[in-house]
Design an enzyme around this catalytic site. Sequence first.
Site, short mmCIF file in Angstrom:
data_model
loop_
_atom_site.label_atom_id
_atom_site.label_comp_id
_atom_site.label_asym_id
_atom_site.label_seq_id
_atom_site.Cartn_x
_atom_site.Cartn_y
_atom_site.Cartn_z
N HIS A 46 -4.80 -5.50 1.31
CA HIS A 46 -4.85 -3.94 1.41
C HIS A 46 -3.44 -3.59 1.97
CE1 HIS A 46 -7.10 -0.43 1.53
NE2 HIS A 46 -6.30 0.01 2.76
N CYS A 47 -2.83 -2.67 1.28
CA CYS A 47 -1.45 -2.11 1.64
C CYS A 47 -1.82 -0.77 2.52
CB CYS A 47 -0.54 -2.15 0.73
SG CYS A 47 0.98 -1.49 1.15
#
Length: 274
Positions: A46-47
């Site tokens: 998850h960025c």
Amino acid sequence: PLPSHAQALQATNRSMRKCHVTGTFKPMRAHFDREIQRCVVKMDHHCPWVNNCVGIGNQKLFILFVGYVALGSGYALMLVLGRYFMCVGKPEAQAAFCSGAKASDRVLIILLCVESVLFGLFTTCMACEQITSVMYNQTYIDRLQARRGDTVKSTNHGILGNLREVFGDTDSYLMWFVPVAASWKDRDEIMGFTCPQDHDVESQLLLSTNPDDSVELSELSKDDGKRGICLLYTSDAADEEDSVDLGGRRIIKKKKKQNILEERRESKEEKLST
């Protein structure tokens, strides 16, 4: 699931993989992301910079994003260095715009250099890490599982095959560098799931926990030209169906899972009583 996978599960009398949070079918290499509250196929990480989860559906766009930012940072740094070398040395050898430079211009140039170096190094490292992961078909989660000694479920199709799995198996490799979503000739095989025509069959398959209640999985056949139907179980208790169109596929919001289970129990009791 895919028809071949579903038939294999039925032959071995095994149940489908289900997400422990949503209770829906969970394809291989899919993981639940708590930030976006959904399962992501081939989830990498998850960025926070893009405020989204990087998976099979958008990994190509993420790699192009960080790659083009790295190229843009390098181009900006080259322009700044070119200006610097054009304005050093003897005054008569300097460019015409050097004489009109102000002190504030020098401050902005220094800030631009620092920003270009920081963003360039960060995005270059990120792009190299992502491309390496794609080439060997090993996501960040796969590497974490390998460190813990868990079995990694990835399959190596060769470097070119792994790249085509993420960037798309289009006829022209130039489309790999165009910032559009990847497309595949067999999307269901890449995603690990299919959208059957008969959503009632799928609901029985998802909710069935007893082997005696199993349905004919051969009915879950892939559809090449028609519009597919998926189930999306919501947390609300609405009794009416609400259908929406998403990406050319009909998504049906059904009643929540508990209500469907109760209805199935009641129907079984009525059949037994008769």
